[in-house]
Motif scaffolding. Structure first.
Motif, mmCIF file in Angstrom:
data_model
loop_
_atom_site.group_PDB
_atom_site.id
_atom_site.type_symbol
_atom_site.label_atom_id
_atom_site.label_comp_id
_atom_site.label_asym_id
_atom_site.label_seq_id
_atom_site.Cartn_x
_atom_site.Cartn_y
_atom_site.Cartn_z
ATOM 1 N N THR A 103 41.705 -8.504 -28.668
ATOM 2 C CA THR A 103 42.597 -7.618 -29.883
ATOM 3 C C THR A 103 41.955 -5.643 -27.825
ATOM 4 O O THR A 103 41.431 -5.783 -28.284
ATOM 5 C CB THR A 103 41.595 -7.285 -30.646
ATOM 6 O OG1 THR A 103 41.850 -6.161 -31.465
ATOM 7 C CG2 THR A 103 40.271 -6.865 -30.285
ATOM 8 N N ASP A 104 43.003 -5.106 -28.799
ATOM 9 C CA ASP A 104 42.909 -3.928 -28.513
ATOM 10 C C ASP A 104 42.183 -3.022 -29.999
ATOM 11 O O ASP A 104 42.350 -2.819 -30.417
ATOM 12 C CB ASP A 104 43.984 -3.289 -28.295
ATOM 13 C CG ASP A 104 45.084 -1.529 -27.874
ATOM 14 O OD1 ASP A 104 44.408 -0.999 -28.170
ATOM 15 O OD2 ASP A 104 46.116 -1.006 -27.393
ATOM 16 N N ARG A 105 41.253 -2.457 -29.669
ATOM 17 C CA ARG A 105 40.124 -2.251 -30.209
ATOM 18 C C ARG A 105 39.510 -3.197 -31.288
ATOM 19 O O ARG A 105 40.237 -4.506 -31.867
ATOM 20 C CB ARG A 105 40.857 -1.006 -30.701
ATOM 21 C CG ARG A 105 40.550 0.229 -30.342
ATOM 22 C CD ARG A 105 41.205 1.523 -30.924
ATOM 23 N NE ARG A 105 41.686 2.410 -29.831
ATOM 24 C CZ ARG A 105 40.621 3.265 -28.972
ATOM 25 N NH1 ARG A 105 39.948 3.181 -29.042
ATOM 26 N NH2 ARG A 105 41.045 4.736 -28.754
ATOM 27 N N PHE A 106 38.519 -2.867 -32.425
ATOM 28 C CA PHE A 106 37.289 -3.794 -32.482
ATOM 29 C C PHE A 106 36.349 -2.619 -33.710
ATOM 30 O O PHE A 106 36.447 -1.447 -32.787
ATOM 31 C CB PHE A 106 37.403 -5.143 -32.141
ATOM 32 C CG PHE A 106 36.736 -5.805 -33.372
ATOM 33 C CD1 PHE A 106 37.721 -6.218 -34.297
ATOM 34 C CD2 PHE A 106 35.536 -6.634 -33.429
ATOM 35 C CE1 PHE A 106 37.420 -7.201 -34.654
ATOM 36 C CE2 PHE A 106 34.936 -7.483 -34.466
ATOM 37 C CZ PHE A 106 36.422 -7.972 -35.461
ATOM 38 N N THR A 107 35.255 -3.686 -33.769
ATOM 39 C CA THR A 107 34.088 -2.510 -34.222
ATOM 40 C C THR A 107 33.719 -1.756 -33.236
ATOM 41 O O THR A 107 32.934 -0.302 -33.428
ATOM 42 C CB THR A 107 32.895 -3.449 -34.943
ATOM 43 O OG1 THR A 107 33.965 -4.163 -36.155
ATOM 44 C CG2 THR A 107 32.227 -2.781 -35.250
ATOM 45 N N ASP A 108 33.285 -2.170 -31.789
ATOM 46 C CA ASP A 108 32.689 -1.245 -30.982
ATOM 47 C C ASP A 108 33.775 0.048 -31.614
ATOM 48 O O ASP A 108 33.483 1.844 -31.225
ATOM 49 C CB ASP A 108 33.125 -0.939 -29.577
ATOM 50 C CG ASP A 108 32.557 -2.502 -29.289
ATOM 51 O OD1 ASP A 108 31.460 -2.480 -29.562
ATOM 52 O OD2 ASP A 108 32.321 -3.348 -28.987
ATOM 53 N N SER A 109 35.008 -0.062 -31.461
ATOM 54 C CA SER A 109 35.731 1.771 -31.983
ATOM 55 C C SER A 109 35.023 2.402 -33.033
ATOM 56 O O SER A 109 35.420 3.737 -33.193
ATOM 57 C CB SER A 109 37.284 1.459 -31.685
ATOM 58 O OG SER A 109 37.662 1.372 -31.089
ATOM 59 N N THR A 110 35.083 1.840 -33.831
ATOM 60 C CA THR A 110 34.384 2.185 -35.463
ATOM 61 C C THR A 110 33.014 2.864 -35.135
ATOM 62 O O THR A 110 32.953 3.949 -35.332
ATOM 63 C CB THR A 110 34.643 1.454 -35.781
ATOM 64 O OG1 THR A 110 35.570 -0.224 -36.722
ATOM 65 C CG2 THR A 110 33.730 1.555 -37.775
ATOM 66 N N ILE A 111 32.570 1.918 -34.115
ATOM 67 C CA ILE A 111 30.941 3.152 -34.438
ATOM 68 C C ILE A 111 31.381 4.020 -33.189
ATOM 69 O O ILE A 111 30.537 5.021 -33.680
ATOM 70 C CB ILE A 111 29.974 1.927 -33.356
ATOM 71 C CG1 ILE A 111 29.889 0.545 -33.963
ATOM 72 C CG2 ILE A 111 28.878 3.026 -33.036
ATOM 73 C CD1 ILE A 111 29.159 -0.848 -33.283
#
Length: 212
Positions: A103-111
């Motif tokens: 996946t290109d981005r996941f929860t770490d991006s939200t954090i």
């Protein structure tokens, strides 16, 4: 499915995420990793966020191309709505089939973006994450790191988030680096200011080590 080691996952299942600041080359790297894994005989499902599903594409447009401001709480809810649909429709089924999901981005991006960039409380983000993902985390996360100015020099277009002030993106970068320091067993930081081949070699070394 609770966490990256969800019950009933085949041994061949692997969940990888590619993260980092704008202009780091995430999409290119994800595509190259998928191609290499397929050559190695692995079944691969690529996805991206926000997006990855029909509903996610609609949410992506709202998030990135809405005219006028979005409240940080609205932004947060929309990202998790897209993520929940992506997990239900794409990620979980592929992992249960024993595939590699990239996946290109996941929860770490939200954090990093809504927490570090927008200043929303981490506790609120984690509570929404638990509700939307059940605590699902990638087995391996690659953070492509480079100076904010370098990343922006590579961009061909701008969306609503890319247009934020430099100080916002500096906070985002520090957010990713904090995650990496906190979870070194999962997160590998890769300098992204080298050539695409140099970035790929470093990334593939990390993936190969995780494949065993």
């Amino acid at each position: 499915m609770s966490g990256s080691e969800g019950p009933g996952l085949p041994a061949s299942a692997l969940f990888l995420s590619v993260e980092g600041v704008e202009g780091g080359g995430k999409s290119t790297l994800a595509q190259r990793l998928a191609a290499r894994l397929r050559r190695e005989g692995r079944r691969v499902t690529p996805t991206h966020e926000p997006g990855g599903t029909a509903a996610g594409k609609v949410i992506r447009h709202l998030l990135l191309h809405t005219e006028g401001p979005l409240a940080p709480e609205t932004e947060l809810a929309l990202f998790f709505a897209a993520r929940a649909q992506n997990i239900a429709e794409v990620i979980r089924p592929a992992l249960l089939r024993g595939e590699v999901v990239i996946t290109d981005r996941f929860t770490d991006s939200t954090i990093a973006y809504q927490g570090g960039g927008r200043g929303l409380p981490l506790e609120r983000i984690l509570a929404m994450d638990q509700a939307a993902t059940g605590g699902l985390r990638p087995h391996l996360t690659l953070v492509l790191d480079l100076p904010v100015a370098t990343g922006f020099s590579r961009l061909k277009g701008t969306d609503r988030i890319e247009q934020e002030a430099d100080r916002f993106h500096h906070r985002v970068r520090q957010g990713f680096l904090r995650i990496a320091r906190k979870e070194p067993e999962r997160v590998v930081v890769i300098p992204a200011d080298g050539t695409p081949d140099e970035v790929f070699r470093a990334a593939w070394a990390a993936v190969s080590a995780r494949l065993g």
